[in-house]
Motif scaffolding. Structure first.
Motif: not given
Length: 249
Positions: A20, A45, A86, A239, A247
């Motif tokens: 992400i 992330v 994403a 998502l 997730t």
């Protein structure tokens, strides 16, 4: 790009099953904006900073939203390693999200735009702000941003958090901030060809909640710092709805 984007791993590792990427708002550090939200996402992330903001290198000249989206897409494609990817961005970062969603060659499978619209504000407003900051520096933006960024009562409830965010704004490079204003003045998103969802805070005075896919109660313009748990939950829902991987950690 007039300055190479600075990327920072905020959570997870290269062994995470998904990636992400999160983006900042004008005047913020991505690490500070997303600090309390990213740990709940159960993924690697990576955040990027605007030039002259947070860990970002000072801009050497003008840049556009399209410049940032292009460099970010190229950098992330190399980092993804075939994993699902994403994106979630706030305000300026959300404008970048709209641009990424309009590109068929974008590496992102899903895009979430928070506190953003296909056009944010009017060009004249952004040019006026750029000129003001060039004259007076970014500290001149602190008082107004305190009113725009946060929902009523947030500064009283979380004075240290709000204070840290506003301090980061005051320390932002004035010329880089002005270039970012001018980038927003020129930007209007094209039609999306990738899945995109729009989240707006109930009390956002910058972007109207009208037309948002989800309104975040009790939030202003910076939901990831105002209610990180809710934002993480909504991103997880989005998502799943977009058929991205779960997730869960």
């Amino acid at each position: 790009m007039a300055a190479e984007l600075s990327l920072t791993r905020l959570a997870g590792s290269e062994s995470s099953e998904r990636l992400i990427v999160v983006g900042p708002s004008l005047g913020t550090s991505v690490a500070m904006l997303w600090r309390d939200c990213v740990q709940a996402l159960g993924s690697e992330v990576i955040g990027w900073d605007l030039p002259g903001h947070g860990a970002g290198r000072t801009a050497a000249g003008p840049f556009t939203v399209q410049d940032i989206a292009g460099e970010l897409g190229n950098r992330v494609a190399a980092l993804a390693g075939g994993r699902p990817v994403a994106y979630a961005g706030v305000s300026f970062g959300g404008a970048v999200g709209f641009e990424l969603a309009s590109r068929r060659d974008s590496p992102f499978d899903a895009v979430v735009c928070i506190g953003a619209a296909r056009r944010i504000g009017l060009p004249g407003m952004w040019h006026e702000r750029a000129a003001l900051v060039r004259r007076a520096g970014t500290p001149v933006m602190v008082e107004g941003s305190a009113q725009r960024w946060f929902a009523p009562g947030f500064i009283v409830r979380k004075p240290e958090t709000a204070g840290a965010m506003l301090k980061a704004l005051a320390e932002t490079d004035r010329e880089s901030y002005a270039h970012a204003c001018e980038a927003l003045a020129e930007f209007e998103a094209g039609a999306a060809v990738k899945p995109v969802r729009v989240l707006v805070g109930e009390h956002d005075v910058v972007v109207s909640p009208d037309g948002a896919d989800r309104v975040l109660g009790g939030c202003g313009h910076l939901p990831p710092v105002e209610d990180p748990v809710a934002v993480a939950g909504v991103i997880a829902e989005v998502l799943e709805e977009m058929r991205c991987p779960t997730t869960k950690a």
